[in-house]
Design an enzyme around this catalytic site. Structure first.
Site, short mmCIF file in Angstrom:
data_model
loop_
_atom_site.label_atom_id
_atom_site.label_comp_id
_atom_site.label_asym_id
_atom_site.label_seq_id
_atom_site.Cartn_x
_atom_site.Cartn_y
_atom_site.Cartn_z
N TYR A 171 0.81 -1.22 0.00
CA TYR A 171 0.00 0.00 0.00
C TYR A 171 0.84 1.27 0.00
O TYR A 171 0.34 2.35 -0.26
CB TYR A 171 -1.01 -0.02 1.16
N GLU B 280 -3.19 -30.62 8.03
CA GLU B 280 -3.17 -29.96 6.72
C GLU B 280 -4.34 -29.00 6.56
O GLU B 280 -4.16 -27.86 6.16
CB GLU B 280 -3.23 -31.03 5.60
N ASP C 141 -3.88 -35.29 3.98
CA ASP C 141 -4.63 -36.17 3.08
C ASP C 141 -3.69 -37.21 2.47
O ASP C 141 -2.51 -36.92 2.25
CB ASP C 141 -5.28 -35.38 1.94
#
Length: 360
Positions: A102, A188, A241
């Protein structure tokens, strides 16, 4: 603080030397050039089992010329960020990468550009990002048996089972860590993390700490895991996973990533153990076929490239699991365990794994 003062002076010197090089080129009527180590190439990486992936000393270099249309903007962006960093270090104040964006949205064009430039500068000066006084906003969450003080003296308590605490933006400033946790578990996915919170997991089994980087971890989540490991010396488990993406995320915590290899020392935790979901669990627990998904072409190529990585030779257990995934050609999310029974993950799977040692 004397140390900080000397270190800050050293950083200012590094930046002054870069600027001096530019001024010298200009006074010789030459177009200034900046040299950066190439951060995206495996050729620049060496693997050390105690540290993880790190940038080798003879790294190939990318040059950024000020007189070349394709790199002039990047040259200007690097100088701009260098000037911001110089001010921050000099005044001993901090800014987030968002603040820097910014500061000049016109010049940077996007937040990602700033993130990349900050990492490039960190790599060019060989100085960790936090020492440049630039902080990232965290996306990670942490919960469990843990209290600590932030740099400004705020006391953070992670015990609440209903609300997780956002991972600090300033891990280097954390002190007075108090915990009687028996292990840390990296989760995860946010959804699984929330499920563990709802089931009061951190108090039921034994005191522990759970942390999620919500998928691909940000640097602060990785720094936090490393800080806990350095301070508490307890086992660190990963629950991901059973798919190539999950394995890759776990590898980033354990061995680091190519893009951040120049900061490997503070970012990797070589002791990370793969708790689950293991490809062998899918067979062992007879997870129903309709809860499994065939590997896509992309999955297969990711798996092949993971198996070629230099660190896997030191992990025969991981290699075996990944080869099993290659043979069975299926993957499964942690949520697939709900097909056995709704609370199977928290009431049976994790307690049994942690009690009887079902990790690799």
């Amino acid at each position: 603080d004397g140390f900080d003062h000397c270190y800050n002076k050293e950083i200012l010197n590094h930046i002054e030397n870069v600027i001096l090089g530019i001024v010298t080129s200009l006074s010789n009527n030459e177009a200034p050039v900046l040299s950066l180590p190439n951060r995206s190439s495996w050729a620049n990486i060496s693997f050390d089992s105690a540290i993880g992936l790190q940038m080798s000393s003879g790294s190939s270099i990318t040059t950024i010329r000020s007189d070349c249309p394709s790199s002039a903007t990047k040259f200007a962006q690097i100088l701009k960020v260098l000037s911001v960093v110089y001010r921050l270090v000099q005044s001993n104040s901090y800014a987030t990468k968002r603040d820097i964006y910014y500061n000049d949205t016109q010049l940077f064009g996007s937040q990602t550009t700033v993130d990349r430039i900050v990492d490039d500068i960190s790599c060019m000066l060989k100085i960790p990002r936090r020492s440049l006084h630039v902080l990232a906003t965290s996306k990670g969450l942490i919960s469990g048996d843990l209290c600590y003080l932030e740099e400004d003296g705020t006391r953070i308590d992670c015990h609440s089972s209903s609300n997780a605490v956002a991972v600090s933006s300033n891990i280097g400033g954390i002190r007075n860590i108090v915990s009687s946790a028996k292990f840390v578990m990296i989760v995860e996915k946010d959804a699984t993390f929330q499920r563990l919170l709802d089931d009061n997991f951190c108090t039921k089994l034994s005191p522990c700490i759970i942390i999620t980087g919500k998928g691909m971890p940000d640097v602060n989540s990785r720094l936090m895991v490393r800080k806990l490991w350095d301070t508490l010396h307890i086992p660190i488990f990963a629950l991901v996973d059973a798919d190539p993406h999950g394995i890759e995320i776990m590898c980033i915590y354990k061995y680091g990533s190519v893009a951040m290899s120049f900061e490997a020392h503070s970012l990797t935790v070589p002791s990370v153990m793969w708790l689950g979901l293991l490809p062998s669990d899918l067979q062992r627990l007879r997870v129903p076929d309709d809860a499994l998904t065939p590997l896509s072409k992309r999955d297969e190529s990711k798996l092949n490239s993971l198996l070629k990585r230099p660190y896997l030779t030191s992990q025969p257990g991981w290699q075996k699991e990944m080869e099993l995934m290659q043979q069975t050609k299926v993957k499964a999310e942690i949520q697939s365990l709900a097909a056995i029974s709704p609370d199977f993950l928290t009431s049976t799977y994790l307690p049994n794994k942690l009690r009887y040692g079902g990790w690799v």
